[in-house]
Write a protein that holds these residues in place. Structure first.
Motif, PDB file in Angstrom:
ATOM      1  N   UNK A  44       0.839  -1.193   0.000  1.00  0.00           N
ATOM      2  CA  UNK A  44       0.000   0.000   0.000  1.00  0.00           C
ATOM      3  C   UNK A  44       0.871   1.239   0.000  1.00  0.00           C
ATOM      4  N   UNK A  45       0.591   2.179  -0.909  1.00  0.00           N
ATOM      5  CA  UNK A  45       1.276   3.461  -0.838  1.00  0.00           C
ATOM      6  C   UNK A  45       0.516   4.373   0.127  1.00  0.00           C
ATOM      7  N   UNK A  46       1.013   5.572   0.323  1.00  0.00           N
ATOM      8  CA  UNK A  46       0.408   6.476   1.312  1.00  0.00           C
ATOM      9  C   UNK A  46      -1.043   6.813   0.971  1.00  0.00           C
ATOM     10  N   UNK A  47      -1.322   7.058  -0.324  1.00  0.00           N
ATOM     11  CA  UNK A  47      -2.688   7.410  -0.720  1.00  0.00           C
ATOM     12  C   UNK A  47      -3.647   6.249  -0.476  1.00  0.00           C
ATOM     13  N   UNK A  48      -3.224   5.040  -0.792  1.00  0.00           N
ATOM     14  CA  UNK A  48      -4.081   3.877  -0.588  1.00  0.00           C
ATOM     15  C   UNK A  48      -4.286   3.591   0.897  1.00  0.00           C
ATOM     16  N   UNK A  49      -3.247   3.794   1.696  1.00  0.00           N
ATOM     17  CA  UNK A  49      -3.388   3.606   3.138  1.00  0.00           C
ATOM     18  C   UNK A  49      -4.366   4.619   3.721  1.00  0.00           C
ATOM     19  N   UNK A  50      -4.286   5.873   3.233  1.00  0.00           N
ATOM     20  CA  UNK A  50      -5.212   6.901   3.711  1.00  0.00           C
ATOM     21  C   UNK A  50      -6.645   6.587   3.294  1.00  0.00           C
ATOM     22  N   UNK A  51      -6.801   5.887   2.180  1.00  0.00           N
ATOM     23  CA  UNK A  51      -8.130   5.520   1.696  1.00  0.00           C
ATOM     24  C   UNK A  51      -8.602   4.191   2.266  1.00  0.00           C
ATOM     25  N   UNK A  52      -7.882   3.643   3.258  1.00  0.00           N
ATOM     26  CA  UNK A  52      -8.276   2.419   3.957  1.00  0.00           C
ATOM     27  C   UNK A  52      -8.336   1.212   3.023  1.00  0.00           C
ATOM     28  N   UNK A  53      -7.450   1.155   2.082  1.00  0.00           N
ATOM     29  CA  UNK A  53      -7.436   0.014   1.162  1.00  0.00           C
ATOM     30  C   UNK A  53      -6.953  -1.247   1.862  1.00  0.00           C
ATOM     31  N   UNK A 547     -16.328  -0.811  -4.560  1.00  0.00           N
ATOM     32  CA  UNK A 547     -15.949  -1.674  -3.437  1.00  0.00           C
ATOM     33  C   UNK A 547     -14.695  -2.469  -3.784  1.00  0.00           C
ATOM     34  N   UNK A 548     -14.624  -2.987  -4.995  1.00  0.00           N
ATOM     35  CA  UNK A 548     -13.447  -3.746  -5.412  1.00  0.00           C
ATOM     36  C   UNK A 548     -12.205  -2.867  -5.400  1.00  0.00           C
ATOM     37  N   UNK A 549     -12.341  -1.613  -5.805  1.00  0.00           N
ATOM     38  CA  UNK A 549     -11.199  -0.703  -5.809  1.00  0.00           C
ATOM     39  C   UNK A 549     -10.677  -0.456  -4.397  1.00  0.00           C
ATOM     40  N   UNK A 550     -11.573  -0.441  -3.398  1.00  0.00           N
ATOM     41  CA  UNK A 550     -11.165  -0.157  -2.021  1.00  0.00           C
ATOM     42  C   UNK A 550     -10.861  -1.441  -1.253  1.00  0.00           C
ATOM     43  N   UNK A 551     -11.760  -2.421  -1.358  1.00  0.00           N
ATOM     44  CA  UNK A 551     -11.686  -3.607  -0.517  1.00  0.00           C
ATOM     45  C   UNK A 551     -11.016  -4.806  -1.181  1.00  0.00           C
ATOM     46  N   UNK A 552     -10.771  -4.723  -2.495  1.00  0.00           N
ATOM     47  CA  UNK A 552     -10.204  -5.841  -3.247  1.00  0.00           C
ATOM     48  C   UNK A 552     -11.067  -7.089  -3.093  1.00  0.00           C
TER      49      UNK A 552
END
Length: 699
Positions: A44-53, A547-552
């Motif tokens: 996870x990069x910083x943006x994805x971590x901030x987006x709760x991925x 949802x797939x983009x965030x939660x995989x």
């Protein structure tokens, strides 16, 4: 376990999983088991971590395998088309024997189609070697194949002059008979022509040319005549494309600035229009006491208005009451759904803010248009190759309608029919997959922006290359999920096509028999139901991709999560859908009409396009303007799809974020746009009502 998909993680609280992930250092990326014994890791990069991925992993691999196998099948079909097809069957002319000029063995050395002239009045000369002078009337029903297009009357060809039918035998018992048909040909001097479209001889004299073109100014014949002129006008079409892109950006900017006014104007019109209409009908009924005329003039303060009437006082009163009730219902709904209306406005405002905050997202429509054009062009070329496998024959609709030798029909064997159906299904699936991929990339980019915090200046932090990152994530991990979602839509569209064909056949049978067809009614009802279901699936697919983009998550589980979130905000999401439909239709209509109108002005006012001596002279301005309008429609539709997806994603992310924070007792984060944040604060009983504006900043 998962409800479907070839890989995925166990069922946990999505937000808890995301919170756990953000606490993990990048070097300790999570590992997810996927099918076939392989593993996939994703830091996870910083943006994805901030987006709760969650760390992305492969989803719905089985659907991807099916799609790839389908592509293998398409390759096999294309190999068949390469060996059995011949594109010349589509555009070479046919003589009146039904032979393809330059293709069939007898006329292989004669690639041009030539229309002889009709014989002059009077008897034909007895000397068959005598060359007859050409008349000014073309024989459009009996074209012939020639080696080259004639350039003068110095040459001649053998042309059809008529036929004579004579009965030679008849059976007195069964009345069967035999006829001899004698076709008469004579040598006829040619007239001056020029090669057109590479395979047709076009007359140069105005009188003969008018006869030919007058029968070809409709349908495919008109397109064939003007195609070359439109292609030569590529500079004007490029200008139309650039204009449509500029108009698309201008429309998005306009919506972002005036969304409040536009929404409330729409609500006001929807309220006042039925109220005023109902009051006008009541005023007329009670003023006149009777309703003798169907459209009686009624005066309101000196202004004359024509008010419709059924001629029955009770029915008029009933219609008026219904109209006024609709107006009151709209007004009541607007008052009761103030929260949802603010959500709609906030989502649209935030969508335009997100679009102009991410430069690569602004370029996404251009890339999307290019990708769709390329895919569509490749599919059309493949389909044309496959069509050319059929056995060609003349299809005469009468020389008074279309010149002979231009129209044709194809007959296919059973295998070729199956190949065409399979290719059409795969082509539609590929297009739907491209649309789904575009939605996923937009959803991925938008949710990265949404979960980015505002700084002290009221602006969100910069999101680096979200579109390129979304493309990479989608291709590497979630192509199977997108293939599964698009496959479902493709099946629905295929069933809809079959039902539409059944409806058409039933309608033809009904017209022939003159009776009502039950199969027509059933097919029509099924088509309507299927259309509604397809719209619902498209809506759910869009949210499942978020949802797939965030939660995989794989497709089925993502759709279940999306459905639960949508159910909690059904009023706002439904209202947003209606509002977006209005804006989308208005955008497509306005950009298309303005693009076509501005192109029309350009090709008539600029010397580079209107001067016949110019290299880029537009010889067919009507056709060029029509093509420019089509280009503008495609570009504007791409812009509107992007705008629709971004707005939907923002509202969905807001609902997802609020749900998680509500369950965990957390206040609205600093990432939420001001209008949406104010709504969250009011839900929690804190904060002041939002004033129109978008002042974002750290609280």
């Amino acid at each position: 376990g998962q409800s479907c998909g070839s890989c995925g993680s166990g069922k946990r609280n999505p937000r808890e999983s995301a919170r756990e992930v953000t606490a993990i250092p990048k070097k300790d990326s999570k590992v997810h088991k996927i099918g076939f014994g392989h593993q996939a890791t994703h830091d996870l990069n910083d943006d994805e971590a901030a987006a709760w991925h969650r760390p992305h992993h492969c989803t719905d691999v089985g659907a991807l395998v099916i799609f790839l196998l389908g592509l293998v099948g398409v390759g096999w079909v294309m190999n068949y088309a390469r060996t059995h097809g011949d594109l010349r069957r589509l555009y070479h002319g046919l003589n009146f024997y039904g032979e393809l000029c330059g293709v069939d063995e007898r006329v292989a050395s004669e690639p041009y189609l030539y229309w002889c002239t009709k014989p002059l009045s009077g008897a034909l000369p007895t000397n068959v070697e005598q060359i007859i002078s050409p008349s000014n009337t073309l024989d459009l029903a009996h074209p012939i194949c020639v080696v080259s297009c004639p350039t003068s009357e110095a040459t001649h060809h053998s042309c059809y002059q008529g036929k004579e039918t004579k009965e030679v035998w008849r059976d007195p018992l069964t009345d069967s008979f035999v006829e001899n048909v004698t076709y008469t040909f004579r040598l006829v001097a040619d007239y001056e022509t020029k090669a057109f479209a590479g395979h047709y001889c076009l007359p140069l004299t105005a009188e003969r040319l008018t006869q030919l073109k007058g029968k070809m100014e409709w349908g495919s014949q008109a397109l064939m005549l003007k195609a070359g002129e439109v292609i030569r006008s590529w500079v004007a079409l490029l200008a139309a494309f650039i204009l449509s892109v500029i108009l698309g950006y201008a429309y998005l900017f306009f919506i972002g600035k005036f969304v409040d006014e536009l929404i409330y104007i729409f609500i006001g019109v929807a309220t006042l229009l039925p109220l005023v209409a109902g009051l006008a009908i009541l005023f007329k009924v009670f003023q006149s006491g009777t309703t003798e005329e169907f459209l009686e003039h009624v005066r309101f303060g000196g202004v004359s208005a024509r008010v419709p009437s059924t001629g029955n006082k009770e029915i008029d009163i009933g219609i008026a009451v219904i109209l006024m009730s609709v107006g009151f219902l709209v007004a009541t709904a607007a008052c009761c759904l103030r929260h949802s209306i603010q959500l709609i406005i906030g989502s649209i405002e935030s969508a335009t803010e997100a679009l102009f905050a991410m430069p690569t997202l602004l370029l996404a429509p251009i890339g999307s248009v290019i990708a769709k054009m390329v895919l569509l062009a490749v599919e059309i070329v493949g389909f044309v190759f496959l069509m050319s496998c059929g056995k060609v024959s003349r299809m005469d609709v009468g020389p008074e309608v279309v010149p002979g030798g231009v129209t044709r029909q194809f007959k296919y064997n059973d295998d070729e029919v199956k190949y065409l159906a399979f290719y059409g299904f795969m082509a539609l699936w590929a297009l739907e997959l491209l649309f789904a991929f575009e939605q996923f990339v937009l959803a991925y980019s938008t949710q990265l922006w949404f979960f980015k915090d505002y700084d002290e200046s009221g602006r969100k932090g910069f999101v680096a290359f979200p579109v390129l990152r979304g493309i990479a994530i989608g291709l590497k991990y979630h192509l199977g999920t997108l293939a599964l979602g698009s496959l479902l839509l493709t099946f629905l569209e295929a069933i809809h096509f079959v039902l539409a064909m059944v409806y058409k056949r039933a309608q033809e049978a009904e017209e022939a028999a003159g009776t009502c067809s039950v199969s027509k009614i059933l097919a029509g009802c099924c088509c309507c139901c299927l259309t509604c279901f397809e719209c619902f699936i498209r809506f759910m697919n869009k949210n499942a991709y978020i949802v797939t983009a965030v939660e995989s998550e794989p497709f089925c589980h993502a759709a279940q999560i999306a459905f639960n979130v949508v159910a909690n905000e059904i009023a706002a999401i439904g209202g947003l859908g209606i509002a977006l439909k209005v804006f989308v239709v208005a955008g497509i209509v306005s950009v298309t009409s303005l693009g076509g109108y501005l192109t029309w002005i350009l090709v008539h006012s600029l010397d580079i396009f209107s001067d016949p001596s110019s290299k880029h002279f537009v010889a067919a301005p009507e056709y060029v303007t029509a093509v420019a309008a089509i280009i503008s429609a495609i570009v504007s539709a791409t812009f509107m799809v992007m705008f629709d997806m971004v707005a939907d994603t923002i509202l969905f992310c807001w609902a997802l974020d609020r749900k998680y924070r509500s369950e965990n007792g957390l206040p609205a984060g600093n990432n939420v746009p001001s209008r949406l944040k104010a709504l969250s604060d009011l839900d929690e009983g804190v904060g002041e009502p939002l004033v129109n504006g978008n002042n974002n900043g750290a609280k």
